[in-house]
Enzyme design. Structure first.
Site, PDB file in Angstrom:
ATOM      1  CD  GLU A 119      -2.992   1.029   2.376  1.00 47.49           C
ATOM      2  OE1 GLU A 119      -2.792   0.038   3.137  1.00 47.49           O
ATOM      3  OE2 GLU A 119      -3.509   2.090   2.373  1.00 47.49           O
ATOM      4  CE  LYS A 162      -8.355   0.436   6.382  1.00 54.74           C
ATOM      5  NZ  LYS A 162      -8.002  -0.483   7.428  1.00 54.74           N
TER       6      LYS A 162
END
Length: 340
Positions: A165, A181
């Protein structure tokens, strides 16, 4: 690409919360002189960036450690590193199942009470380690295929990080964040795989989880961005990785802020805390009995939030590495390696 920092000029480090701003200013000045800064910033450094943020008190490990280097060299995709043998024994959770379930129940009650919308609850795992930590790092890079990987060996301990990420990327006056997410496993057949992807893409729960962090990052970016420049693109994109489908979104803006100011606004990233950030960090302090410790960053253009980071002590003998559970593999790689 694999990037290696060489020609160490000086190190900037502290274990004191009050010294974090001064250390970041020294790093900023070094980068302004044309040096490359690489190192790590611990989760517990957050209070030194914003006194309103709550964490555990720091331990004896640095809250901040950065080296300033003359050169950032791009190595071949698969360089022939000289490495030794290593051994990692079985990982053991630092909490038991009863404690885990009790904490999850407490978080659900706090969500129902309106104290938090989302809490990123973590716990560490320990294992015995001996041998060459850099060899271990290279194996993790090969197996994880993480986009943002980094290795820092400062002698007393080493940090091994493999993260998919992007925390933030600063290119000129453009800053980009890409929170992740929402997750599904990959299917065993093409049909099952597509069904899992479609289920994630249409999931009300996962979209809600994703948009909470998108909104948090929009607000954080708004603190240091030009008025009207914050924009969201590629909302709820489902990306394919080796073992999972992952939902991501992109938040970008224009800013004249330098990196210390950006860190004061964004650190720690909302995807490792939850929302709202201030209250949720208080909850994390209450419910997680262990310090989170080293959160790795490469500072010049890119910061990467590791979902898997391993901190190894006693570099020349048997040590106990620690990691936080959770990892996602990714095909694109961005490695940074340095040794003090």
């Amino acid at each position: 690409a694999t990037q290696v920092c060489e020609g160490l000029v000086e190190t900037v480090q502290t274990a004191a919360v009050a010294e974090i701003p001064a250390c970041l200013e020294r790093i900023r000045q070094g980068v302004a002189r044309g040096l490359t800064a690489a190192g790590f910033l611990a989760y517990e450094a957050a209070h030194g960036l914003d006194p309103a943020l709550t964490t555990h008190p720091p331990g004896d490990e640095p809250l901040l450690w950065f080296g300033l280097f003359r050169e950032l060299r791009t190595a071949p995709t698969s360089p022939a590193w000289e490495t030794g043998a290593y051994s990692v024994r079985e990982w053991t959770p630092c909490i038991d199942r009863a404690a885990y379930l009790a904490t999850v129940a407490r978080i659900r009650a706090l969500i129902a009470a309106g104290d938090t919308y989302q809490t990123n609850y973590t716990f560490p795992m320990d294992a015995s380690f001996s041998g060459d930590a850099f060899a271990w790092f290279l194996d993790l890079c090969d197996r994880q295929q993480a986009a943002h990987a980094a290795f820092v060996d400062i002698g007393r301990f080493a940090v091994v990080s493999a993260s998919p990420e992007l925390f933030f990327q600063l290119d000129g006056d453009r800053i980009v964040t890409r929170p992740m997410k929402g997750t599904r496993p990959r299917g065993l057949s093409p049909q099952a795989d597509e069904a899992l992807r479609d289920a994630l893409a249409s999931s009300v729960k996962d979209r809600a989880e994703n948009i909470m962090i998108v909104d948090l990052l929009r607000n954080d970016l708004g603190r240091i961005s030009e008025i009207g420049s914050v924009e969201v693109s590629d909302l709820y994109q489902v990306e394919r990785y080796e073992t999972v489908w992952q939902m991501t979104s992109t938040v970008a803006a224009r800013t004249q802020a330098d990196v210390p100011e950006i860190l004061r606004a964004l650190f720690p990233c909302g995807s490792v805390t939850g929302a709202p950030k201030r209250r949720t960090m208080e909850i994390i302090r209450e419910l997680e009995p262990h310090r989170r410790g080293g959160v790795l960053r490469r500072r010049r253009l890119v910061g990467a939030r590791p979902t898997r980071g391993v901190q190894r002590g006693h570099p020349h003998g048997l040590g106990r590495p620690r990691r936080r559970v959770g990892a996602l593999p990714r095909r694109r790689r961005h490695h940074v390696g340095l040794r003090a």
